[in-house]
Design a protein around this motif. Structure first.
Motif, PDB file in Angstrom:
ATOM      1  N   SER A   1      96.345 -35.727   5.326  1.00 44.10           N
ATOM      2  CA  SER A   1      95.015 -35.631   4.749  1.00 44.10           C
ATOM      3  C   SER A   1      94.030 -36.177   5.745  1.00 44.10           C
ATOM      4  CB  SER A   1      94.951 -36.410   3.436  1.00 44.10           C
ATOM      5  OG  SER A   1      95.181 -37.785   3.692  1.00 44.10           O
ATOM      6  N   PHE A   2      92.859 -35.706   5.630  1.00 43.79           N
ATOM      7  CA  PHE A   2      91.782 -36.097   6.541  1.00 43.79           C
ATOM      8  C   PHE A   2      90.802 -36.987   5.802  1.00 43.79           C
ATOM      9  CE2 PHE A   2      93.373 -32.142   8.251  1.00 43.79           C
ATOM     10  CZ  PHE A   2      93.489 -32.421   9.603  1.00 43.79           C
ATOM     11  N   VAL A   3      90.450 -38.018   6.437  1.00 43.94           N
ATOM     12  CA  VAL A   3      89.407 -38.892   5.870  1.00 43.94           C
ATOM     13  C   VAL A   3      88.144 -38.636   6.702  1.00 43.94           C
ATOM     14  CG1 VAL A   3      88.717 -41.248   5.376  1.00 43.94           C
ATOM     15  CG2 VAL A   3      91.121 -40.588   5.184  1.00 43.94           C
ATOM     16  N   PHE A   4      87.196 -38.126   6.130  1.00 40.51           N
ATOM     17  CA  PHE A   4      85.980 -37.747   6.826  1.00 40.51           C
ATOM     18  C   PHE A   4      84.956 -38.872   6.697  1.00 40.51           C
ATOM     19  CE2 PHE A   4      82.891 -35.010   8.646  1.00 40.51           C
ATOM     20  CZ  PHE A   4      81.675 -35.337   8.076  1.00 40.51           C
ATOM     21  N   ALA A   5      84.292 -39.146   7.790  1.00 41.15           N
ATOM     22  CA  ALA A   5      83.222 -40.148   7.793  1.00 41.15           C
ATOM     23  C   ALA A   5      82.138 -39.650   8.729  1.00 41.15           C
ATOM     24  CB  ALA A   5      83.730 -41.498   8.219  1.00 41.15           C
ATOM     25  N   ALA A   6      80.995 -39.537   8.206  1.00 46.93           N
ATOM     26  CA  ALA A   6      79.869 -39.076   9.001  1.00 46.93           C
ATOM     27  C   ALA A   6      79.330 -40.241   9.799  1.00 46.93           C
ATOM     28  CB  ALA A   6      78.787 -38.516   8.096  1.00 46.93           C
ATOM     29  N   VAL A   7      79.151 -39.996  11.043  1.00 49.62           N
ATOM     30  CA  VAL A   7      78.645 -41.055  11.916  1.00 49.62           C
ATOM     31  C   VAL A   7      77.214 -40.653  12.301  1.00 49.62           C
ATOM     32  CG1 VAL A   7      78.968 -42.301  14.052  1.00 49.62           C
ATOM     33  CG2 VAL A   7      80.931 -41.500  12.768  1.00 49.62           C
ATOM     34  N   TRP A   8      76.394 -41.430  11.851  1.00 47.57           N
ATOM     35  CA  TRP A   8      75.001 -41.239  12.180  1.00 47.57           C
ATOM     36  C   TRP A   8      74.585 -42.190  13.295  1.00 47.57           C
ATOM     37  CZ3 TRP A   8      72.842 -37.107  10.029  1.00 47.57           C
ATOM     38  CH2 TRP A   8      73.434 -36.641   8.864  1.00 47.57           C
ATOM     39  N   PRO A   9      73.465 -41.711  13.923  1.00 46.82           N
ATOM     40  CA  PRO A   9      73.020 -42.613  14.979  1.00 46.82           C
ATOM     41  C   PRO A   9      72.790 -44.004  14.440  1.00 46.82           C
ATOM     42  CG  PRO A   9      71.846 -40.529  15.083  1.00 46.82           C
ATOM     43  CD  PRO A   9      72.596 -40.493  13.791  1.00 46.82           C
ATOM     44  N   GLY A  26      98.797 -27.915  21.416  1.00 45.37           N
ATOM     45  CA  GLY A  26      98.013 -26.845  20.740  1.00 45.37           C
ATOM     46  C   GLY A  26      97.913 -27.034  19.219  1.00 45.37           C
ATOM     47  N   SER A  27      98.718 -27.969  18.741  1.00 42.75           N
ATOM     48  CA  SER A  27      98.656 -28.199  17.285  1.00 42.75           C
ATOM     49  C   SER A  27      97.297 -28.813  16.947  1.00 42.75           C
ATOM     50  CB  SER A  27      99.792 -29.149  16.857  1.00 42.75           C
ATOM     51  OG  SER A  27     101.042 -28.584  17.133  1.00 42.75           O
ATOM     52  N   VAL A  28      96.666 -28.295  15.826  1.00 45.43           N
ATOM     53  CA  VAL A  28      95.345 -28.747  15.388  1.00 45.43           C
ATOM     54  C   VAL A  28      95.559 -30.021  14.607  1.00 45.43           C
ATOM     55  CG1 VAL A  28      93.307 -28.215  13.999  1.00 45.43           C
ATOM     56  CG2 VAL A  28      94.420 -26.434  15.352  1.00 45.43           C
ATOM     57  N   VAL A  29      94.801 -30.990  15.024  1.00 42.09           N
ATOM     58  CA  VAL A  29      94.891 -32.280  14.326  1.00 42.09           C
ATOM     59  C   VAL A  29      93.942 -32.241  13.110  1.00 42.09           C
ATOM     60  CG1 VAL A  29      94.500 -34.758  14.546  1.00 42.09           C
ATOM     61  CG2 VAL A  29      95.484 -33.448  16.449  1.00 42.09           C
ATOM     62  N   ALA A  30      92.735 -31.760  13.333  1.00 41.16           N
ATOM     63  CA  ALA A  30      91.781 -31.741  12.217  1.00 41.16           C
ATOM     64  C   ALA A  30      90.615 -30.805  12.593  1.00 41.16           C
ATOM     65  CB  ALA A  30      91.242 -33.132  11.922  1.00 41.16           C
ATOM     66  N   ASN A  31      89.853 -30.352  11.579  1.00 43.07           N
ATOM     67  CA  ASN A  31      88.655 -29.559  11.788  1.00 43.07           C
ATOM     68  C   ASN A  31      87.498 -30.542  11.687  1.00 43.07           C
ATOM     69  OD1 ASN A  31      86.465 -27.798  11.786  1.00 43.07           O
ATOM     70  ND2 ASN A  31      87.531 -26.248  10.567  1.00 43.07           N
ATOM     71  N   LEU A  32      87.070 -31.020  12.878  1.00 45.33           N
ATOM     72  CA  LEU A  32      86.054 -32.061  12.901  1.00 45.33           C
ATOM     73  C   LEU A  32      84.707 -31.522  12.401  1.00 45.33           C
ATOM     74  CD1 LEU A  32      86.650 -34.041  16.214  1.00 45.33           C
ATOM     75  CD2 LEU A  32      87.195 -34.709  13.886  1.00 45.33           C
ATOM     76  N   ARG A  57      94.645 -37.758  28.641  1.00 40.25           N
ATOM     77  CA  ARG A  57      93.816 -36.986  27.686  1.00 40.25           C
ATOM     78  C   ARG A  57      94.742 -36.225  26.769  1.00 40.25           C
ATOM     79  NH1 ARG A  57      88.543 -35.233  27.670  1.00 40.25           N
ATOM     80  NH2 ARG A  57      88.098 -33.273  26.537  1.00 40.25           N
ATOM     81  N   TYR A  58      94.987 -36.780  25.610  1.00 39.77           N
ATOM     82  CA  TYR A  58      95.938 -36.191  24.668  1.00 39.77           C
ATOM     83  C   TYR A  58      95.269 -35.108  23.773  1.00 39.77           C
ATOM     84  CZ  TYR A  58      99.202 -39.929  25.822  1.00 39.77           C
ATOM     85  OH  TYR A  58     100.054 -40.768  26.475  1.00 39.77           O
ATOM     86  N   LEU A  59      93.951 -35.224  23.484  1.00 39.75           N
ATOM     87  CA  LEU A  59      93.253 -34.339  22.507  1.00 39.75           C
ATOM     88  C   LEU A  59      92.081 -33.634  23.192  1.00 39.75           C
ATOM     89  CD1 LEU A  59      93.113 -36.845  19.507  1.00 39.75           C
ATOM     90  CD2 LEU A  59      94.760 -35.010  19.829  1.00 39.75           C
ATOM     91  N   ASP A  60      91.660 -32.553  22.557  1.00 34.67           N
ATOM     92  CA  ASP A  60      90.482 -31.842  23.068  1.00 34.67           C
ATOM     93  C   ASP A  60      89.762 -31.197  21.850  1.00 34.67           C
ATOM     94  OD1 ASP A  60      88.601 -30.927  24.764  1.00 34.67           O
ATOM     95  OD2 ASP A  60      89.936 -29.597  25.910  1.00 34.67           O
ATOM     96  N   PHE A  61      88.452 -30.832  22.019  1.00 38.54           N
ATOM     97  CA  PHE A  61      87.619 -30.302  20.904  1.00 38.54           C
ATOM     98  C   PHE A  61      87.202 -28.888  21.233  1.00 38.54           C
ATOM     99  CE2 PHE A  61      83.432 -29.663  18.871  1.00 38.54           C
ATOM    100  CZ  PHE A  61      83.812 -29.873  17.567  1.00 38.54           C
ATOM    101  N   ASN A  62      87.408 -28.006  20.255  1.00 42.56           N
ATOM    102  CA  ASN A  62      87.042 -26.597  20.396  1.00 42.56           C
ATOM    103  C   ASN A  62      85.699 -26.401  19.671  1.00 42.56           C
ATOM    104  OD1 ASN A  62      86.779 -23.773  20.406  1.00 42.56           O
ATOM    105  ND2 ASN A  62      88.966 -23.466  20.062  1.00 42.56           N
ATOM    106  N   LYS A  63      84.580 -26.139  20.481  1.00 40.95           N
ATOM    107  CA  LYS A  63      83.250 -26.031  19.870  1.00 40.95           C
ATOM    108  C   LYS A  63      83.141 -24.780  19.018  1.00 40.95           C
ATOM    109  CE  LYS A  63      80.855 -26.357  23.650  1.00 40.95           C
ATOM    110  NZ  LYS A  63      79.654 -26.456  24.516  1.00 40.95           N
ATOM    111  N   LYS A  64      83.924 -23.781  19.335  1.00 42.08           N
ATOM    112  CA  LYS A  64      83.795 -22.535  18.577  1.00 42.08           C
ATOM    113  C   LYS A  64      84.330 -22.706  17.170  1.00 42.08           C
ATOM    114  CE  LYS A  64      83.969 -19.426  22.520  1.00 42.08           C
ATOM    115  NZ  LYS A  64      84.657 -18.305  23.142  1.00 42.08           N
ATOM    116  N   THR A  65      85.460 -23.418  17.113  1.00 41.12           N
ATOM    117  CA  THR A  65      86.109 -23.548  15.806  1.00 41.12           C
ATOM    118  C   THR A  65      85.853 -24.897  15.188  1.00 41.12           C
ATOM    119  OG1 THR A  65      88.145 -24.368  16.776  1.00 41.12           O
ATOM    120  CG2 THR A  65      87.938 -21.993  16.474  1.00 41.12           C
ATOM    121  N   GLY A  66      85.397 -25.829  16.026  1.00 37.54           N
ATOM    122  CA  GLY A  66      85.140 -27.183  15.530  1.00 37.54           C
ATOM    123  C   GLY A  66      86.424 -27.961  15.294  1.00 37.54           C
TER     124      GLY A  66
END
Length: 788
Positions: A1-9, A26-32, A57-66
């Motif tokens: 499960s994902f625990v989402f927390a919005a980080v504001w400035p 290549g496994s997706v950890v989460a949809n940030l 560098r174990y992880l990376d972010f895909n801007k297209k899919t988030g």
């Protein structure tokens, strides 16, 4: 499960996700974008960065899919080596224009992806075989980087009857493994034990790791050395060369190291005598010969030998070596001189025992049988003793004579019956003691010694040396003159002898004209008891020297040395003018006289017979011849050097007729009988007639006691007759009578007269002159009668 927390400035919040180690690339950890509420369209123009707080560098972010996806396999044990209960991967997502930062933590869940393993895959332990059961030995732990149920759960040990393991859990829940000895070890049975220790985790599937455990059993000195045999039997011949190998002993020890290293040695049960003959190598166990093996000394040798290891508490084993010695003929037979007489008198009785000897041989059997013989020992023999068969007596077999053989070297030889036979010898020296059994001996039976007259008193005449073959006092000689009288004089007054060296000396000066010879005996006597002696005849002959000059007795020279004679001038040729007679009291050789003219007035008128001294006319006188003639005659003897005498005769010729000398025998003797010269002669003759008569009687008695002399030749013209040896000579003869007289011929103008007159002491001549003519006249008869 994902625990989402919005980080504001300027607002801090953490978004946490959980992943497992097994997720692949290549496994997706989460949809940030969905979890953080981001517009995908707006993200296309904005820059998005990941800040990961690791060196990878174990992880990376895909801007297209988030979506946040894995670009490298995640190893929880790498990220959290300290094995915490929770392991997180932290990263920041930074989005610019406007700037927004999101904190994200990924919780990594462990999976059993690591098997337990030991830091050493082989563990070696040294355990003494003397260790008691229950003794523990620590083993190294295994490690497993997994945590929780996936880490090490338990340990297992391979099957063993000697070992097991026990697991201990520490306060930190760490497990520790001990190796426990359950049964005593025996290195000699199993020197090393190979075990496998397995560590097992609790994961699914179960994983394990192993380690090899090698238990080396450390030796303890629990095994004594052991010989192959307890008794070794060896046969050897005596006299085996030094260094010869006898045997090699072999003892084994099941231990190892120093506990198995063996040292060989003789025990106290081995005699020192045996150890002197045999040598034992302490390291190899080799026995060799180091001394002389003598059967006669030891027939069997026993060596007690121990083998000792080098352990801290050494153990030992023992054995016995028996050496039997075989006899060989190596011993020379022996001679033992039990008693000996090294000095015996030379008159020792035949059959006397000189020495007692005994034979022996240390060998046995035929090698020990001995025979004895005597070598070059005449006159001794060996006789077997009745008391002991090996004992012999050395006996004198014949009479001994020290003077022939003073010392005997008696060589006794013994020989055994071995093969080859051996022999030995012994020498006995027997020295003979001297006995006074030899009288002194002179090399000659008679010594004839010639002594020149006029010798000096005390002069050495001869060294008389006798020889005595005896020794010491039996050889010491004393020389003495056997006393006797010679011409009423003791011989010891004439001669002396040194009693020690036999040198004979003259005690007086001898005169040949008085004493011509001496005969006596000298005795040589040794100092033995009783003393022995012998004597030798000594004949002393006095040798004449020419020590008396001739004496002219005719013509008579009463008044000086000149004789005056008158002769008629009508004297015929060959007429006897005068006769010169000279006497010499020396011996025959030295008394032979020759006559010569020393001076003569007319050499053609007179002649002189050199042998009889007659002066005769060589021709008749002539009116030219001087009236007075002077003749000097020298009478010279035959000595060396010659001695001489001279007479001067003055002849006067007269015209008165005078009868020739040839007719003188017819002239009566009374014509000049009472002339002055004749008167003196008659007075002298009367004064000694009585003494002459006594002398003639004594001489006749002595002659009768001796051998009859040879018949004298008849008297002849101008001859001289010797009473002693009847030798006829011309004019002069030597006589040896004890008392000496001389008859002088007095010549006158009218005739000849034979008279007697005593001669001075020292003269030894009788001279007679027979008148010329073929027949004997009354005068000649009277002269001959007077001579006799």
């Amino acid at each position: 499960s994902f625990v989402f927390a919005a980080v504001w400035p300027c607002a801090f919040s953490v978004t946490r996700y959980s992943i497992t180690e097994e997720m692949e690339r290549g496994s997706v950890v989460a949809n940030l974008a969905a979890d953080l509420g981001l517009d995908l369209n707006s993200l296309q123009d904005r820059e998005v960065k990941l800040d990961i707080f690791t060196n990878k560098r174990y992880l990376d972010f895909n801007k297209k899919t988030g979506e946040l996806y894995i670009v490298e396999n995640i190893d929880r044990e790498y990220l959290c080596p300290a094995k915490p209960t929770s392991c997180f991967l932290k990263l920041d997502v930074v989005i610019e224009n406007p700037l927004r930062i999101f904190n994200i933590e990924l919780g990594i869940t462990d999976i059993n992806d690591n098997a337990p393993h030991f830091r050493r895959d082989k563990v070696e332990l040294d355990v003494s075989e003397s260790a008691a059961p229950g003794e523990r030995f620590s083993l190294p732990n295994a490690v497993d980087p997994d945590v929780g149920i996936n880490t090490i759960k338990t340990y297992k040990l391979s099957a063993s009857k000697h070992f097991t393991i026990e697991i201990q859990t520490g306060s930190d829940r760490t497990q520790y493994v001990d190796l426990v000895l359950t049964k005593s070890l025996d290195r000699e049975e199993t020197a090393a034990h190979h075990l496998i220790l397995t560590a097992v985790d609790g994961g699914v599937p179960v994983r394990s790791g192993t380690a090899i455990i090698v238990v080396r059993v450390q030796d303890t000195n629990d095994n004594p050395p052991r010989f192959d045999n307890q008794i070794y039997t060896i046969n050897m011949t005596e006299n085996t060369p030094i260094g010869t190998a006898v045997t090699r002993l072999n003892a084994t020890d099941l231990d190892e190291g120093l506990n198995a290293e063996i040292v060989y040695s003789f025990t106290l049960y081995t005699s020192e005598k045996t150890q002197d003959v045999f040598a034992l190598n302490s390291n190899t166990g080799d026995i060799t010969v180091k001394g002389m093996i003598d059967y006669e000394d030891m027939k069997m040798y026993e060596m007690h030998i121990e083998a000792r290891d080098k352990g801290t508490h050494p153990l030992l084993g023992s054995c016995k070596v028996v050496v039997y010695v075989t006899d060989v003929n190596d011993n020379y037979p022996e001679i033992t001189i039990q008693s000996v007489k090294n000095t015996v008198p030379e008159n020792i009785p035949v059959g006397s025992v000189v020495a007692l000897v005994e034979t022996s041989d240390r060998d046995i059997g035929e090698n020990g049988k001995v025979s004895i013989s005597i070598h070059h020992a005449m006159p001794f023999i060996l006789k077997k003793s009745s008391d002991k068969p090996e004992q012999y007596e050395l006996i004198v077999s014949e009479a001994l004579d020290r003077e022939k053989v003073p010392e005997f070297e008696i060589r006794l030889i013994v020989t055994d019956s071995g093969t080859p036979p051996l022999s030995d010898n012994e020498t006995i020296t027997v020295r003979l003691l001297d006995v006074n059994d030899n009288a002194p001996k002179f090399p000659k039976s008679t010594y004839t010694i010639r002594v020149m007259e006029n010798n000096a008193p005390g002069s050495l005449l001869e060294s008389l040396s006798a020889f005595d073959p005896d020794l010491h006092e039996n050889q010491y000689l004393v020389y003495v003159i056997i006393e006797k009288e010679i011409a009423n004089t003791s011989v010891s007054m004439l001669f002396s002898i040194n009693p020690e060296d036999g040198k004979l000396y003259a005690l007086k000066t001898f005169d040949y004209e008085i004493e011509k010879e001496f005969l006596f005996h000298i005795e040589a006597r040794d100092s033995g008891s009783p003393p022995l002696s012998s004597n030798v005849s000594v004949h002393i002959i006095i040798v004449d020297q020419n020590d008396n000059a001739p004496v002219i007795v005719s013509p008579w020279r009463a008044h000086g040395s000149v004789v005056e004679e008158k002769i008629p001038r009508s004297t015929d040729k060959g007429s006897l003018v005068a006769k010169v007679i000279a006497l010499d009291t020396d011996s025959v050789h030295n008394s032979r006289i020759t006559y010569q003219f020393l001076q003569v007035t007319d050499a053609t008128l007179f002649s002189l017979d050199q042998y009889n001294g007659e002066i005769r006319t060589m021709r008749m006188f002539s009116y030219r011849d001087p009236r007075h003639q002077r003749l000097v005659v020298v009478a010279k003897d035959n000595g060396e050097p010659a001695l001489s005498a001279t007479v001067t005769i003055k002849l006067s010729t007269e015209e008165t007729a005078v009868k020739a000398y040839s007719d003188m025998t017819e002239v009566p003797l009374e014509y000049d009988i009472f002339s002055d010269l004749n008167l003196y002669l008659v007075i002298g003759l009367g004064s000694v007639s009585f003494l002459l008569l006594i002398t003639i009687l004594v001489t006749i008695v002595l002659k009768c006691q001796k051998a009859k002399p040879s018949k004298a030749a008849p008297p002849s013209r101008n001859s001289v007759i010797s009473e002693r040896n009847s030798t006829i000579a011309d004019s002069t003869l030597v006589s040896n009578d004890a008392y000496w007289y001389s008859l002088f011929l007095a010549e006158t103008r009218k005739g000849k007269l034979v008279v007697r007159q005593p001669v001075p002491k020292g003269s030894r001549y009788i001279v007679s002159s027979i008148p010329r003519g073929t027949g004997l006249t009354d005068t000649s008869d009277s002269a001959a009668s007077t001579l006799q």
